[in-house]
Scaffold this motif. Structure first.
Motif, PDB file in Angstrom:
ATOM      1  N   GLY A 158       0.811  -1.216   0.000  1.00  0.00           N
ATOM      2  CA  GLY A 158       0.000   0.000   0.000  1.00  0.00           C
ATOM      3  C   GLY A 158       0.840   1.261   0.000  1.00  0.00           C
ATOM      4  O   GLY A 158       0.387   2.322  -0.433  1.00  0.00           O
ATOM      5  N   THR A 159       2.075   1.153   0.482  1.00  0.00           N
ATOM      6  CA  THR A 159       3.035   2.258   0.390  1.00  0.00           C
ATOM      7  C   THR A 159       3.959   2.089  -0.806  1.00  0.00           C
ATOM      8  O   THR A 159       4.190   3.036  -1.562  1.00  0.00           O
ATOM      9  CB  THR A 159       3.873   2.363   1.675  1.00  0.00           C
ATOM     10  N   THR A 160       4.493   0.882  -1.009  1.00  0.00           N
ATOM     11  CA  THR A 160       5.518   0.725  -2.048  1.00  0.00           C
ATOM     12  C   THR A 160       4.973   0.949  -3.452  1.00  0.00           C
ATOM     13  O   THR A 160       5.697   1.409  -4.335  1.00  0.00           O
ATOM     14  CB  THR A 160       6.212  -0.648  -1.965  1.00  0.00           C
ATOM     15  N   MET A 161       3.681   0.665  -3.691  1.00  0.00           N
ATOM     16  CA  MET A 161       3.137   0.934  -5.024  1.00  0.00           C
ATOM     17  C   MET A 161       3.130   2.429  -5.326  1.00  0.00           C
ATOM     18  O   MET A 161       3.226   2.841  -6.474  1.00  0.00           O
ATOM     19  CB  MET A 161       1.725   0.347  -5.167  1.00  0.00           C
ATOM     20  N   LEU A 162       3.037   3.248  -4.264  1.00  0.00           N
ATOM     21  CA  LEU A 162       2.997   4.699  -4.464  1.00  0.00           C
ATOM     22  C   LEU A 162       4.308   5.233  -5.018  1.00  0.00           C
ATOM     23  O   LEU A 162       4.328   6.279  -5.678  1.00  0.00           O
ATOM     24  CB  LEU A 162       2.682   5.398  -3.142  1.00  0.00           C
ATOM     25  N   LEU A 163       5.399   4.517  -4.772  1.00  0.00           N
ATOM     26  CA  LEU A 163       6.709   4.954  -5.258  1.00  0.00           C
ATOM     27  C   LEU A 163       6.780   4.914  -6.778  1.00  0.00           C
ATOM     28  O   LEU A 163       7.676   5.526  -7.376  1.00  0.00           O
ATOM     29  CB  LEU A 163       7.818   4.079  -4.654  1.00  0.00           C
ATOM     30  N   HIS A 164       5.860   4.191  -7.402  1.00  0.00           N
ATOM     31  CA  HIS A 164       5.818   4.093  -8.865  1.00  0.00           C
ATOM     32  C   HIS A 164       4.773   5.021  -9.486  1.00  0.00           C
ATOM     33  O   HIS A 164       4.696   5.119 -10.715  1.00  0.00           O
ATOM     34  CB  HIS A 164       5.533   2.647  -9.279  1.00  0.00           C
ATOM     35  N   CYS A 165       3.966   5.657  -8.642  1.00  0.00           N
ATOM     36  CA  CYS A 165       2.964   6.591  -9.164  1.00  0.00           C
ATOM     37  C   CYS A 165       3.639   7.917  -9.502  1.00  0.00           C
ATOM     38  O   CYS A 165       4.690   8.266  -8.952  1.00  0.00           O
ATOM     39  CB  CYS A 165       1.860   6.795  -8.138  1.00  0.00           C
ATOM     40  N   ASP A 166       3.035   8.669 -10.386  1.00  0.00           N
ATOM     41  CA  ASP A 166       3.634   9.918 -10.845  1.00  0.00           C
ATOM     42  C   ASP A 166       3.234  11.105  -9.978  1.00  0.00           C
ATOM     43  O   ASP A 166       4.003  12.059  -9.850  1.00  0.00           O
ATOM     44  CB  ASP A 166       3.249  10.153 -12.302  1.00  0.00           C
ATOM     45  N   MET A 167       2.054  11.062  -9.409  1.00  0.00           N
ATOM     46  CA  MET A 167       1.634  12.054  -8.424  1.00  0.00           C
ATOM     47  C   MET A 167       0.805  11.357  -7.357  1.00  0.00           C
ATOM     48  O   MET A 167       0.011  10.463  -7.663  1.00  0.00           O
ATOM     49  CB  MET A 167       0.832  13.180  -9.082  1.00  0.00           C
ATOM     50  N   VAL A 168       1.025  11.764  -6.104  1.00  0.00           N
ATOM     51  CA  VAL A 168       0.311  11.165  -4.969  1.00  0.00           C
ATOM     52  C   VAL A 168      -0.233  12.281  -4.090  1.00  0.00           C
ATOM     53  O   VAL A 168       0.518  13.148  -3.630  1.00  0.00           O
ATOM     54  CB  VAL A 168       1.233  10.247  -4.139  1.00  0.00           C
ATOM     55  N   ILE A 169      -1.543  12.247  -3.866  1.00  0.00           N
ATOM     56  CA  ILE A 169      -2.197  13.169  -2.945  1.00  0.00           C
ATOM     57  C   ILE A 169      -2.585  12.362  -1.712  1.00  0.00           C
ATOM     58  O   ILE A 169      -3.210  11.302  -1.829  1.00  0.00           O
ATOM     59  CB  ILE A 169      -3.457  13.802  -3.578  1.00  0.00           C
ATOM     60  N   ALA A 170      -2.193  12.843  -0.536  1.00  0.00           N
ATOM     61  CA  ALA A 170      -2.457  12.097   0.698  1.00  0.00           C
ATOM     62  C   ALA A 170      -3.290  12.929   1.660  1.00  0.00           C
ATOM     63  O   ALA A 170      -3.075  14.140   1.807  1.00  0.00           O
ATOM     64  CB  ALA A 170      -1.146  11.685   1.363  1.00  0.00           C
ATOM     65  N   ALA A 171      -4.212  12.276   2.310  1.00  0.00           N
ATOM     66  CA  ALA A 171      -5.006  12.923   3.353  1.00  0.00           C
ATOM     67  C   ALA A 171      -4.184  13.026   4.631  1.00  0.00           C
ATOM     68  O   ALA A 171      -3.249  12.244   4.859  1.00  0.00           O
ATOM     69  CB  ALA A 171      -6.284  12.136   3.603  1.00  0.00           C
ATOM     70  N   ASN A 172      -4.556  13.979   5.490  1.00  0.00           N
ATOM     71  CA  ASN A 172      -3.790  14.151   6.729  1.00  0.00           C
ATOM     72  C   ASN A 172      -4.066  13.060   7.757  1.00  0.00           C
ATOM     73  O   ASN A 172      -3.479  13.065   8.841  1.00  0.00           O
ATOM     74  CB  ASN A 172      -4.035  15.541   7.333  1.00  0.00           C
ATOM     75  N   ASN A 173      -4.951  12.102   7.424  1.00  0.00           N
ATOM     76  CA  ASN A 173      -5.142  10.931   8.293  1.00  0.00           C
ATOM     77  C   ASN A 173      -4.354   9.716   7.788  1.00  0.00           C
ATOM     78  O   ASN A 173      -4.516   8.608   8.310  1.00  0.00           O
ATOM     79  CB  ASN A 173      -6.630  10.571   8.411  1.00  0.00           C
ATOM     80  N   SER A 174      -3.520   9.920   6.785  1.00  0.00           N
ATOM     81  CA  SER A 174      -2.746   8.805   6.218  1.00  0.00           C
ATOM     82  C   SER A 174      -1.715   8.299   7.221  1.00  0.00           C
ATOM     83  O   SER A 174      -1.094   9.085   7.954  1.00  0.00           O
ATOM     84  CB  SER A 174      -2.028   9.239   4.938  1.00  0.00           C
ATOM     85  N   LYS A 175      -1.508   6.983   7.208  1.00  0.00           N
ATOM     86  CA  LYS A 175      -0.489   6.368   8.054  1.00  0.00           C
ATOM     87  C   LYS A 175       0.241   5.322   7.214  1.00  0.00           C
ATOM     88  O   LYS A 175      -0.341   4.308   6.830  1.00  0.00           O
ATOM     89  CB  LYS A 175      -1.112   5.712   9.289  1.00  0.00           C
ATOM     90  N   PHE A 176       1.492   5.605   6.914  1.00  0.00           N
ATOM     91  CA  PHE A 176       2.304   4.733   6.079  1.00  0.00           C
ATOM     92  C   PHE A 176       3.158   3.819   6.957  1.00  0.00           C
ATOM     93  O   PHE A 176       3.661   4.247   7.999  1.00  0.00           O
ATOM     94  CB  PHE A 176       3.222   5.574   5.184  1.00  0.00           C
ATOM     95  N   GLN A 177       3.329   2.573   6.524  1.00  0.00           N
ATOM     96  CA  GLN A 177       4.189   1.658   7.281  1.00  0.00           C
ATOM     97  C   GLN A 177       4.689   0.556   6.365  1.00  0.00           C
ATOM     98  O   GLN A 177       3.966   0.062   5.490  1.00  0.00           O
ATOM     99  CB  GLN A 177       3.453   1.050   8.480  1.00  0.00           C
ATOM    100  N   LEU A 178       5.953   0.150   6.588  1.00  0.00           N
ATOM    101  CA  LEU A 178       6.619  -0.870   5.775  1.00  0.00           C
ATOM    102  C   LEU A 178       7.161  -1.957   6.712  1.00  0.00           C
ATOM    103  O   LEU A 178       8.358  -2.013   6.992  1.00  0.00           O
ATOM    104  CB  LEU A 178       7.760  -0.215   4.970  1.00  0.00           C
ATOM    105  N   PRO A 179       6.290  -2.859   7.182  1.00  0.00           N
ATOM    106  CA  PRO A 179       6.674  -3.804   8.245  1.00  0.00           C
ATOM    107  C   PRO A 179       7.276  -5.110   7.726  1.00  0.00           C
ATOM    108  O   PRO A 179       7.037  -6.180   8.284  1.00  0.00           O
ATOM    109  CB  PRO A 179       5.331  -4.056   8.942  1.00  0.00           C
ATOM    110  N   PHE A 180       8.053  -5.043   6.654  1.00  0.00           N
ATOM    111  CA  PHE A 180       8.576  -6.267   6.043  1.00  0.00           C
ATOM    112  C   PHE A 180       9.507  -7.028   6.989  1.00  0.00           C
ATOM    113  O   PHE A 180       9.361  -8.231   7.194  1.00  0.00           O
ATOM    114  CB  PHE A 180       9.320  -5.933   4.745  1.00  0.00           C
TER     115      PHE A 180
END
Length: 246
Positions: free
Chosen positions: A106-128
């Motif tokens: 849900g976070t790593t796919m965003l690294l391939h997007c060209d523009m990303v708009i995020a809400a201020n309630n967003s919570k990113f995490q990479l728990p690999f």
């Protein structure tokens, strides 16, 4: 109920993650449907831009671990691998609208997007690493490239959650908005992009991605090999079982 909902709106293909009961965790079938959606976008002369989003309270909790652990080997025929490689090499622009949890893919796919708009309630995490795994989808290359090694190590290895303001500081996203506005703002950007000269947009994206494209694909291949090996390890199996037993 369809868990991937697509709509042609003007020259934009809207791709909605629609599995609220599982916080939009991506099942193998959802990956198949995402591949179909992106292939449709790629082949359509009328569609110029892709827009991907969840709800105003949840983007994606990452992989459906139970489904993922029971799936086949991670080779080029696996829907997850197909989706990652398709997204990483996609020619048309992709805009994402993110709100709430954006975990793992849900976070790593965003690294391939060209523009990303995020809400201020967003919570990113990479728990690999917490699951006995390693980064995927080219994130071991792209996040250090965007944010520098120390910050990328903090979030990819320690798995520390971060918010939209931090993502903005790391140049992962373009803008922070209110949750109720996130899809509309991203839709307006996608529509604006879709009305620009198509070939000029595609060629501009190609040129901007070119310096990283070859090494990115090599990185994805290296990650898949390491990820597949770690997925079979006793440590990973133990940690995933512990996750399910919580």
């Amino acid at each position: 109920m369809n868990e991937i909902v697509t709509r042609d709106i003007g020259h934009v293909l809207h791709i909605e993650l629609n599995r609220p009961q599982a916080k939009n965790a991506l099942s193998i079938e959802m990956y198949r449907e995402l591949v179909e959606a992106f292939e449709y976008l790629d082949s359509s002369d009328n569609l110029h831009v892709g827009l991907i989003y969840g709800s105003t309270s949840c983007f994606s909790a990452g992989n459906d671990l139970k489904d993922f652990m029971n799936s086949s080997v991670l080779d080029d025929s696996h829907p997850t691998v197909k989706f990652i490689k398709l997204l990483a090499n996609f020619s048309k622009p992709i805009v994402a609208a993110v709100a709430g949890p954006a975990v793992g893919i849900g976070t790593t796919m965003l690294l391939h997007c060209d523009m990303v708009i995020a809400a201020n309630n967003s919570k990113f995490q990479l728990p690999f690493v917490q699951l006995g795994l390693c980064p995927e989808a080219g994130s071991s290359l792209l996040l250090p490239y965007m944010a520098g090694h120390p910050k990328a190590f903090e979030y990819l290895v320690l798995g520390k959650p971060f918010n939209a303001d931090t993502a903005l500081d790391m140049a992962m996203i373009n803008q922070v908005v209110e949750p109720g506005d996130v899809i509309n703002v991203a839709s307006q950007i996608a529509e604006t992009l879709s009305l620009l000269p198509v070939e000029a947009v595609i060629e501009s994206k190609r040129l901007m991605k070119l310096p990283l494209r070859q090494v990115q694909n090599a990185s994805i291949a290296q990650e898949l090999g390491a990820f597949s090996s770690l997925l079979k390890s006793d440590e990973c199996q133990k940690r995933v079982s512990s996750f399910f037993n919580k």
